[in-house]
Design a protein around this motif. Sequence first.
Motif, PDB file in Angstrom:
ATOM      1  N   LYS A   1     -18.709 -18.623  61.186  1.00  0.00           N
ATOM      2  CA  LYS A   1     -17.419 -18.486  60.502  1.00  0.00           C
ATOM      3  C   LYS A   1     -16.602 -19.762  60.647  1.00  0.00           C
ATOM      4  O   LYS A   1     -15.982 -20.232  59.679  1.00  0.00           O
ATOM      5  CB  LYS A   1     -16.646 -17.300  61.068  1.00  0.00           C
TER       6      LYS A   1
ATOM      7  N   ALA B   1     -18.464 -11.266  68.073  1.00  0.00           N
ATOM      8  CA  ALA B   1     -17.993 -12.632  67.825  1.00  0.00           C
ATOM      9  C   ALA B   1     -18.880 -13.671  68.513  1.00  0.00           C
ATOM     10  O   ALA B   1     -18.899 -14.838  68.093  1.00  0.00           O
ATOM     11  CB  ALA B   1     -16.551 -12.790  68.303  1.00  0.00           C
TER      12      ALA B   1
ATOM     13  N   LEU C   1     -21.014 -14.246  65.537  1.00  0.00           N
ATOM     14  CA  LEU C   1     -20.437 -14.531  64.217  1.00  0.00           C
ATOM     15  C   LEU C   1     -19.374 -15.618  64.215  1.00  0.00           C
ATOM     16  O   LEU C   1     -19.039 -16.152  63.162  1.00  0.00           O
ATOM     17  CB  LEU C   1     -19.855 -13.245  63.643  1.00  0.00           C
ATOM     18  N   ALA C   2     -18.803 -15.936  65.384  1.00  0.00           N
ATOM     19  CA  ALA C   2     -17.670 -16.867  65.409  1.00  0.00           C
ATOM     20  C   ALA C   2     -18.061 -18.276  64.955  1.00  0.00           C
ATOM     21  O   ALA C   2     -17.336 -18.898  64.175  1.00  0.00           O
ATOM     22  CB  ALA C   2     -17.063 -16.906  66.812  1.00  0.00           C
TER      23      ALA C   2
ATOM     24  N   GLY D   1     -17.731 -22.336  58.350  1.00  0.00           N
ATOM     25  CA  GLY D   1     -17.646 -21.961  56.942  1.00  0.00           C
ATOM     26  C   GLY D   1     -18.966 -21.563  56.338  1.00  0.00           C
ATOM     27  O   GLY D   1     -19.161 -21.700  55.122  1.00  0.00           O
TER      28      GLY D   1
ATOM     29  N   SER E   1     -22.546  -6.930  60.209  1.00  0.00           N
ATOM     30  CA  SER E   1     -23.204  -8.063  59.573  1.00  0.00           C
ATOM     31  C   SER E   1     -24.722  -8.016  59.780  1.00  0.00           C
ATOM     32  O   SER E   1     -25.196  -7.783  60.900  1.00  0.00           O
ATOM     33  CB  SER E   1     -22.653  -9.367  60.154  1.00  0.00           C
TER      34      SER E   1
ATOM     35  N   ARG F   1     -27.674 -19.774  58.304  1.00  0.00           N
ATOM     36  CA  ARG F   1     -26.658 -19.005  59.029  1.00  0.00           C
ATOM     37  C   ARG F   1     -27.239 -18.363  60.282  1.00  0.00           C
ATOM     38  O   ARG F   1     -26.587 -18.302  61.321  1.00  0.00           O
ATOM     39  CB  ARG F   1     -26.074 -17.916  58.129  1.00  0.00           C
TER      40      ARG F   1
END
Length: 435
Positions: A431, A424, A427-428, A434, A361, A176
């Motif tokens: 996300k 974002a 994090l976008a 998934g 986060s 991630r």
Amino acid sequence: MIGAPAVGLIGVFILLLMLASGVPIGVALGLVGFGGLAVMLGLEPALIKSGVILFDTLSRYELGVLPLFLLMAHLCFAANASRDFFDAAASMVGHRRGGLALAAVGACAAFGSISGSSLATAATVGLVALPEMRQRGYSSALSTGAVAAGGTLGQMVPPSGALIVFGIVAEQSIGRLFIAAIVPAITQLLLYCLVIVLLCRVNPSIAPATQRSSWKQRRSALLKVSDLGLLVLLVIGGIALGWFTPPEAASVGVLGALLLCARRRRLNAQTLRHALGETLATSGMIYLVVIGALIFSVFISLSGLPARITTALLQLGSNHIATLMFMALVLLLLGSLLDGLALMLLTTPLLLPVIHELGLSAIWFGIFLVRAMEIGFVHQPIGLNLYVIQSIAGDVPMGHIFKGVLPFLASDFLHLLLLILFPALVLALPKALGL
């Protein structure tokens, strides 16, 4: 008896003193962490706890990703990756004003995808790019500043050694973190390119236009890096699409790098021996740092100091942006005194609880922290990339290098602000995939 938070604070000051006196970071973290645990728990519990951390860390499956990516990088060094990346970028944009500086930054981003180290990226690309820019009449300030700043992309472009270490220490998904770093790395690259374009508009004489490469030359240069590009896409794309876990992707990367070296006729016993030796030496150093950091982190958590810091920062007000801005200022100040890895390993156990309390986060914090750490590589008085570039450039005074990096440093501050205002950006993409 001294309160537990006070013991933690004393430990932090002792650590800073040890780092300032030249004690290796892994040794300093381990000694302070063990000493703190001994003071708070007793000698025998401290020995047991440190031993558990040691064996637990060395037996972790995901830690195998580090030496594998390092081996991949050293094999790509042997394949002459830095020269090929720079030549490809220079063939496309080198004829424009500032084109070779743009090519150097682009080569740093591409090379960072297989290096994962700011210093290695700045050094290897600098060895290729700086003589070319000097020969074509580029300003020494622009050329050295572009390579020094571009070198910091080595820590952000995945796979990054700094992100691997953060993932292990903060117990976050390395996959991630890699995917989350892609958009910040691209925006950082674009800001550096914008700085070069603006500087050349203001003063065209600092970067003369040169002869345009023919399409045949461009195709040839791009074909030279096609195998390297496909290897990077396979490794990072495989993680993003869920084909591989990070350790599996690193294994695929090593196999691909071996095949790549063999295809380029650079794979021999000497190359392999050198790559393995460098990988073992670097891995051993980083393992020591990680184990020391985890022992120090347990001590700091046990002392209750992070809870006190969290409370103090939250008392600044309910405005998360103000808290994060203050945190960024602290990181930048510490980054001017400590090297990047020391900054990360000192502040992660102290600030991560604040991030959790703010409801943010930990993945975002990892990218934010690495970005702040990168700025320290081009920020006085430490600025390790600046000294690396000076050693390569030879007769260019440090004042010229620092002057050249200032516009890039301004874009770094802007980028850090954008990461705070628009999480974002980080994090976008995870996300959307998934992750």
